[in-house]
Motif scaffolding. Structure first.
Motif, PDB file in Angstrom:
ATOM      1  N   HIS A 121      48.784  29.347  35.087  1.00 62.37           N
ATOM      2  CA  HIS A 121      47.398  29.077  34.699  1.00 62.37           C
ATOM      3  C   HIS A 121      46.520  28.923  35.939  1.00 62.37           C
ATOM      4  N   SER A 122      46.993  28.157  36.917  1.00 66.29           N
ATOM      5  CA  SER A 122      46.232  27.929  38.144  1.00 66.29           C
ATOM      6  C   SER A 122      46.020  29.225  38.917  1.00 66.29           C
ATOM      7  N   GLN A 123      47.070  30.025  38.990  1.00 66.84           N
ATOM      8  CA  GLN A 123      46.983  31.303  39.701  1.00 66.84           C
ATOM      9  C   GLN A 123      45.944  32.214  39.047  1.00 66.84           C
ATOM     10  N   ASN A 124      45.926  32.251  37.713  1.00 69.97           N
ATOM     11  CA  ASN A 124      44.980  33.096  37.004  1.00 69.97           C
ATOM     12  C   ASN A 124      43.550  32.587  37.167  1.00 69.97           C
ATOM     13  N   THR A 125      43.372  31.259  37.110  1.00 61.23           N
ATOM     14  CA  THR A 125      42.039  30.685  37.295  1.00 61.23           C
ATOM     15  C   THR A 125      41.506  31.008  38.684  1.00 61.23           C
ATOM     16  N   GLU A 126      42.374  30.919  39.688  1.00 63.31           N
ATOM     17  CA  GLU A 126      41.951  31.250  41.050  1.00 63.31           C
ATOM     18  C   GLU A 126      41.522  32.717  41.142  1.00 63.31           C
ATOM     19  N   GLY A 136      38.124  35.252  31.200  1.00 56.39           N
ATOM     20  CA  GLY A 136      39.413  35.917  31.378  1.00 56.39           C
ATOM     21  C   GLY A 136      39.429  37.363  30.934  1.00 56.39           C
ATOM     22  N   SER A 137      38.514  37.766  30.062  1.00 60.97           N
ATOM     23  CA  SER A 137      38.500  39.139  29.567  1.00 60.97           C
ATOM     24  C   SER A 137      37.532  40.031  30.329  1.00 60.97           C
ATOM     25  N   LEU A 194      30.925  35.284  34.196  1.00 58.32           N
ATOM     26  CA  LEU A 194      30.974  33.899  33.755  1.00 58.32           C
ATOM     27  C   LEU A 194      30.914  33.831  32.242  1.00 58.32           C
ATOM     28  N   SER A 195      31.677  32.910  31.680  1.00 55.99           N
ATOM     29  CA  SER A 195      31.614  32.650  30.248  1.00 55.99           C
ATOM     30  C   SER A 195      30.452  31.714  29.971  1.00 55.99           C
ATOM     31  N   LYS A 196      30.007  31.667  28.730  1.00 52.22           N
ATOM     32  CA  LYS A 196      28.934  30.741  28.345  1.00 52.22           C
ATOM     33  C   LYS A 196      29.482  29.336  28.080  1.00 52.22           C
ATOM     34  N   LEU A 197      30.789  29.225  27.921  1.00 50.75           N
ATOM     35  CA  LEU A 197      31.363  27.929  27.566  1.00 50.75           C
ATOM     36  C   LEU A 197      31.329  26.969  28.746  1.00 50.75           C
ATOM     37  N   ARG A 198      31.321  25.678  28.409  1.00 54.45           N
ATOM     38  CA  ARG A 198      31.415  24.667  29.458  1.00 54.45           C
ATOM     39  C   ARG A 198      32.449  23.636  29.043  1.00 54.45           C
ATOM     40  N   SER A 199      32.014  22.516  28.497  1.00 54.27           N
ATOM     41  CA  SER A 199      32.969  21.464  28.147  1.00 54.27           C
ATOM     42  C   SER A 199      33.965  21.944  27.112  1.00 54.27           C
ATOM     43  N   GLY A 200      33.509  22.797  26.183  1.00 59.28           N
ATOM     44  CA  GLY A 200      34.408  23.280  25.142  1.00 59.28           C
ATOM     45  C   GLY A 200      35.613  23.981  25.718  1.00 59.28           C
ATOM     46  N   ARG A 201      35.384  24.764  26.749  1.00 57.30           N
ATOM     47  CA  ARG A 201      36.485  25.474  27.392  1.00 57.30           C
ATOM     48  C   ARG A 201      37.457  24.485  28.016  1.00 57.30           C
ATOM     49  N   MET A 202      36.922  23.460  28.679  1.00 56.20           N
ATOM     50  CA  MET A 202      37.796  22.502  29.343  1.00 56.20           C
ATOM     51  C   MET A 202      38.582  21.669  28.339  1.00 56.20           C
TER      52      MET A 202
END
Length: 504
Positions: free
Chosen positions: A11-16, A132-133, A138-146
């Motif tokens: 997960h961390s590798q993909n986020t980076e 990710g897609s 940038l995605s529009k999501l913020r807290s919801g994503r987290m």
């Protein structure tokens, strides 16, 4: 051990990978718009950034000595519990602009700290919503994503790896955001040893020192505390915690521990109780280096599988109605009472939020009775729930708004207007403590063209902005527009739509 074999590491590798694909200009624009105000449940949606400077504008004068202007935070408090408050803040937009520019302009330097190759505590709270897609977007999501990723981490990723371990540690940092020492920002970016050598702590050519001064200046020159709410604070907190995580990772690697973090909330999977004690001591030691403390009251060691799952979820699942199914008043009442029981047994959880989500469908229509005979009782029960957990009050108003619209009955509108004006009169008696509830009640009444019984002015910029329907937050900062008319906001969507953190 290959750290990329486990799911948190992947997960961390993909986020980076996604974070490094972003353009600094896009990061800056997101921080200046979506990331400027706190999360959607904090301020009514009329607080909205529609104008800000182009990328590259800088407000701190370039006169040799780096000296940002001094400003005060615009704060909004609401009760976190019977004894404590939570304070959200809005940063002066000119200072916020300079912070956002520094972070965006030095984006890869920041990412080097957040994703250091030797860091083995994997964070699930990257504040920028990468897509990710769509690489580089940038995605529009913020807290919801987290929130989604936290649930995924707690109940999926760790569960997959748990068979290799015997114990789970759950812990967090005591009073984290208010306790952050701003000088520690420079320590995180350049190491404490480097900053404290020679005259480095006074060198304004160093990014960490400039950010330190900007955060100090945003808070009236104070060296303690980060503003809660702005995404720039979340990025800085990730940098500080990542620097701490890097040091604790030496213990994690030595003992073969799997460690994850969501903001200041840690989880460690360990193979023995002795390993648990060792890693807790390591974390305590590194936190002290940054003038931070572990929250002993929230620190627990559990024998697996205990602690992996949230107890309230399975309890609520037993009483939860089929998704999207309409409820009669009796069914609504039983679900309501069951939710209260679970909340009492498991305080501080998301069970009330789940209940509110289940009495609306995906199109934000109420699934509980909206007929006039039961409307009065339903509204009363919902408002009582808002008093129990103040954070849910805006969502409760969203349900009431949906019920009022669906009933399509003038009597229902009059009933809601009466209920909320009575509430507003009660709240006004102690407006200093009730700013949060007043702000949302005012917005609801005005956005639905209902009568507002209060005529007096408020001495708080958030409340007076809504009351006058005109911006009173940092009004002298002419390069920014931080408010939109309530009628414009209402046309953009109803209250439940604005509060939906998962909408695309």
């Amino acid at each position: 051990m290959d750290k990329y074999l486990n799911k948190p590491a992947r997960h961390s590798q993909n986020t980076e990978r996604l974070a490094r694909s972003l353009q600094p200009k896009d990061v800056y624009n997101w921080l200046m718009t979506v990331g400027y105000f706190p999360e959607s449940y904090v301020l009514p949606p009329c607080f909205y950034v529609s104008k800000h400077p182009l990328y590259g504008k800088y407000f701190t004068p370039n006169t040799g000595k780096y000296k940002p202007k001094i400003a005060q935070l615009c704060e909004l408090h609401f009760p976190k519990s019977d004894l404590t408050d939570r304070t959200f803040s809005i940063i002066d937009p000119e200072i916020h602009n300079d912070i956002a520019f520094e972070l965006a302009n030095n984006w890869h330097q920041l990412l080097d700290i957040l994703f250091h190759p030797n860091k083995l505590i994997y964070s699930y709270s990257f504040p920028i919503p990468v897509d990710g897609s769509n690489l580089g977007s940038l995605s529009k999501l913020r807290s919801g994503r987290m929130i989604y990723e936290y649930i995924e981490m707690a109940e999926n990723d760790l569960v997959e790896e748990a068979y290799r371990y015997k114990y789970l540690i759950r812990t967090d940092i005591k009073n984290f955001y208010p306790s952050v020492y701003t000088h520690s920002i420079a320590w995180a970016f350049h190491t404490k040893l480097f900053i404290r050598s020679g005259s480095k702590r006074y060198d304004d050519n160093l990014l960490g020192n400039r950010l330190d001064k900007l955060f100090q200046s945003s808070n009236d020159g104070c060296t303690n505390g980060l503003a809660i709410g702005p995404a720039v604070s979340d990025l800085i907190s990730e940098a500080i915690l990542s620097a701490i995580d890097l040091e604790v990772s030496k213990t994690v690697e030595q003992l073969d521990i799997l460690a994850v973090r969501f903001k200041d909330d840690y989880r460690f999977l360990c193979k023995s109780k002795n390993d648990c004690k060792t890693v807790i001591k390591s974390l305590q030691k590194q936190l002290k280096e940054y003038n931070l403390l572990l929250n002993e009251e929230k620190t627990g060691i559990y024998e697996l599988p205990e602690g992996l799952f949230r107890e309230w979820v399975s309890k609520y699942h037993q009483i939860r109605p089929p998704k999207g199914e309409k409820l009669d008043f009796k069914e609504f009442q039983e679900l309501y009472l069951g939710t209260l029981r679970i909340d009492k047994e498991n305080p501080g959880t998301g069970v009330i939020d789940r209940f509110i989500a289940d009495i609306q469908n995906k199109k934000y229509k109420a699934l509980i009775p909206v007929d006039t005979p039961t409307l009065n009782k339903s509204i009363s029960l919902l408002l009582l729930l808002g008093e129990r957990k103040v954070k849910t009050f805006p969502k409760i108003l969203g349900v009431i708004e949906a019920m009022m619209i669906q009933s399509n009955n003038p009597k229902s509108k009059d009933l809601v207007e009466q209920h909320l004006n009575l509430l507003l009169q009660d709240l006004r008696k102690n407006s200093e403590e009730n700013k949060y509830l007043i702000s949302w009640t005012l917005y609801f009444l005005k956005s639905n063209n209902l009568r507002v019984s209060i005529r007096q002015k408020f001495n708080h910029p958030v409340l007076e902005s809504i009351k006058s329907n005109n911006n009173k937050i940092f009004p002298s900062c002419s390069d920014f527009k931080l408010y939109r008319r309530i009628s414009t906001t209402r046309k953009a969507g109803n209250l439940s739509y604005h509060l939906d953190v998962f909408k695309r």
